[in-house]
Design an enzyme around this catalytic site. Structure first.
Site, mmCIF file in Angstrom:
data_model
loop_
_atom_site.group_PDB
_atom_site.id
_atom_site.type_symbol
_atom_site.label_atom_id
_atom_site.label_comp_id
_atom_site.label_asym_id
_atom_site.label_seq_id
_atom_site.Cartn_x
_atom_site.Cartn_y
_atom_site.Cartn_z
ATOM 1 N N SER A 1 8.278 -9.111 6.619
ATOM 2 C CA SER A 1 6.940 -8.528 6.683
ATOM 3 C C SER A 1 6.908 -7.388 7.689
ATOM 4 O O SER A 1 7.155 -7.590 8.882
ATOM 5 C CB SER A 1 5.935 -9.604 7.081
ATOM 6 O OG SER A 1 4.730 -8.977 7.480
ATOM 7 N N ASP B 1 1.690 -6.311 4.150
ATOM 8 C CA ASP B 1 0.432 -7.047 4.305
ATOM 9 C C ASP B 1 -0.747 -6.083 4.342
ATOM 10 O O ASP B 1 -0.903 -5.307 5.281
ATOM 11 C CB ASP B 1 0.459 -7.859 5.599
ATOM 12 C CG ASP B 1 1.410 -9.035 5.502
ATOM 13 O OD1 ASP B 1 1.218 -9.864 4.594
ATOM 14 O OD2 ASP B 1 2.344 -9.118 6.322
ATOM 15 N N ASP C 1 4.746 -17.994 3.504
ATOM 16 C CA ASP C 1 4.475 -16.854 4.390
ATOM 17 C C ASP C 1 3.714 -17.356 5.611
ATOM 18 O O ASP C 1 2.630 -17.927 5.467
ATOM 19 C CB ASP C 1 3.647 -15.819 3.616
ATOM 20 C CG ASP C 1 3.299 -14.582 4.436
ATOM 21 O OD1 ASP C 1 3.816 -14.438 5.566
ATOM 22 O OD2 ASP C 1 2.505 -13.757 3.923
ATOM 23 N N HIS D 1 7.926 -6.893 2.476
ATOM 24 C CA HIS D 1 6.601 -7.506 2.358
ATOM 25 C C HIS D 1 5.579 -6.656 3.110
ATOM 26 O O HIS D 1 5.713 -6.431 4.311
ATOM 27 C CB HIS D 1 6.664 -8.921 2.947
ATOM 28 C CG HIS D 1 5.424 -9.734 2.817
ATOM 29 N ND1 HIS D 1 5.127 -10.488 1.700
ATOM 30 C CD2 HIS D 1 4.413 -9.938 3.677
ATOM 31 C CE1 HIS D 1 3.978 -11.122 1.890
ATOM 32 N NE2 HIS D 1 3.511 -10.807 3.084
ATOM 33 N N MET E 1 -4.606 -9.241 1.342
ATOM 34 C CA MET E 1 -5.576 -10.136 1.991
ATOM 35 C C MET E 1 -6.889 -9.367 2.058
ATOM 36 O O MET E 1 -7.327 -8.903 3.111
ATOM 37 C CB MET E 1 -5.067 -10.537 3.376
ATOM 38 C CG MET E 1 -3.934 -11.565 3.286
ATOM 39 S SD MET E 1 -2.923 -11.587 4.763
ATOM 40 C CE MET E 1 -1.839 -10.205 4.384
ATOM 41 N N MET F 1 -4.646 -5.751 4.695
ATOM 42 C CA MET F 1 -5.795 -6.508 5.214
ATOM 43 C C MET F 1 -6.999 -5.586 5.334
ATOM 44 O O MET F 1 -6.857 -4.430 5.746
ATOM 45 C CB MET F 1 -5.465 -7.074 6.594
ATOM 46 C CG MET F 1 -4.208 -7.931 6.622
ATOM 47 S SD MET F 1 -3.976 -8.671 8.227
ATOM 48 C CE MET F 1 -2.374 -9.471 7.988
HETATM 49 C C1 DX5 Z 1 -0.012 -13.156 7.910
HETATM 50 C C2 DX5 Z 1 0.828 -12.310 7.015
HETATM 51 C C3 DX5 Z 1 2.272 -12.539 7.173
HETATM 52 C C4 DX5 Z 1 2.790 -12.235 8.559
HETATM 53 C C5 DX5 Z 1 3.910 -13.160 8.824
HETATM 54 O O1 DX5 Z 1 -1.325 -13.155 7.502
HETATM 55 O O2 DX5 Z 1 0.515 -12.536 5.647
HETATM 56 O O3 DX5 Z 1 3.040 -11.871 6.184
HETATM 57 O O4 DX5 Z 1 3.235 -10.933 8.724
HETATM 58 O O5 DX5 Z 1 4.337 -12.986 10.133
HETATM 59 P P1 DX5 Z 1 5.181 -14.107 10.886
HETATM 60 O O6 DX5 Z 1 6.432 -14.327 10.115
HETATM 61 O O7 DX5 Z 1 5.400 -13.539 12.232
HETATM 62 O O8 DX5 Z 1 4.322 -15.356 10.919
HETATM 63 ZN ZN ZN Z 2 1.954 -11.748 4.154
#
Ligand code: DX5
Ligand code: ZN
Length: 219
Positions: free
Chosen positions: A8, A33, A173, A31, A66, A35
């Site tokens: 990520s 993310d 995740d 990956h 998200m 948001m």
């Molecule tokens: C959290 C994200 C993850 C995050 C994971 O809401 O969806 O993808 O980046 O990070 P780690 O591996 O540090 O928990």
């Molecule tokens: Zn994620």
């Protein structure tokens, strides 16, 4: 498909995203993310940044949305170049229609479940999907502690996938690390997102290989 590792970029240096993507050249996916400050209390990036990353990196992009109203916004991420797009079922109005639309545009369709969302109500929907994401933290931030309470759901999801003979990747995740990945693999996950574990390592590619080997041992 075997074990897949999807680092990520949330845990990477946002001022140097293309260089950060280069540091994980051994990954199966990148990956990303997305948001929106509504579905989760954090704001990251949108389709234009995904488009730039897709051009800058040869690693396929695994987009994790998200966001509220994915029915409206998710297709733009396929058009931006993502190879897979995962929406959250809690936010989707018409998950079947959306999954079909993502597939018809040429992406893998993923559906995510927050820790408090059960998988059983979605059993009949699983054939519409290419990826089922079981969150192992409350979505919103990297670096949170892994929630062991999500593992029974991973196990139940694996049972449903096998029962229907589906070619569906089971992704976890949140808090995935060398310490927790064995438990996830043992429960039946095959696709692993890891942010801080990979980008916090001195050698991210070596960490990807260690995670892969540790998961494969337990799969
Ligand atoms: C959290 C994200 C993850 C995050 C994971 O809401 O969806 O993808 O980046 O990070 P780690 O591996 O540090 O928990
Ligand atoms: Zn994620």
């Amino acid at each position: 498909m075997g074990i897949q590792i999807s680092p990520s970029i949330l845990s990477s240096d946002f001022a140097h995203l293309a260089d950060e993507a280069e540091r994980i050249s051994g990954a199966d996916w990148l990956h990303v993310d997305v948001m929106d400050n509504h579905f989760v209390p954090n704001l990251t990036l949108g389709a234009p940044v995904v488009e730039a990353l897709a051009k800058a990196s040869s690693t396929p992009i695994d987009c994790h949305l998200m966001i509220e109203d994915p029915d409206r916004w998710a297709p733009a991420f396929v058009e931006a170049g993502a190879g897979s797009v995962t929406f959250h079922v809690e936010a989707a109005t018409a998950p079947v229609r959306l999954a079909r639309e993502l597939r018809s545009l040429g992406a893998r369709a993923g559906m995510g479940l927050r820790p408090a969302t059960a998988v059983e109500p979605y059993e009949d929907l699983l054939p519409e999907l290419d990826i089922l994401l079981v969150m192992t933290v409350e979505p919103g931030f990297g670096g949170q502690a892994f929630l062991d309470m999500c593992l029974p759901k991973v196990r139940r999801a694996r049972t449903l996938i096998d029962k229907h003979g589906l070619d569906l990747w089971l992704q976890v995740d949140g808090g995935v690390s060398l310490e927790t990945i064995e438990r996830c693999a043992e429960a039946g996950a095959d696709t692993f997102v890891a942010g801080s574990a990979v980008f916090g390592a001195d050698d991210p590619n070596a960490m990807i290989e260690s995670l892969r080997a540790t998961a494969a041992d337990r799969a």
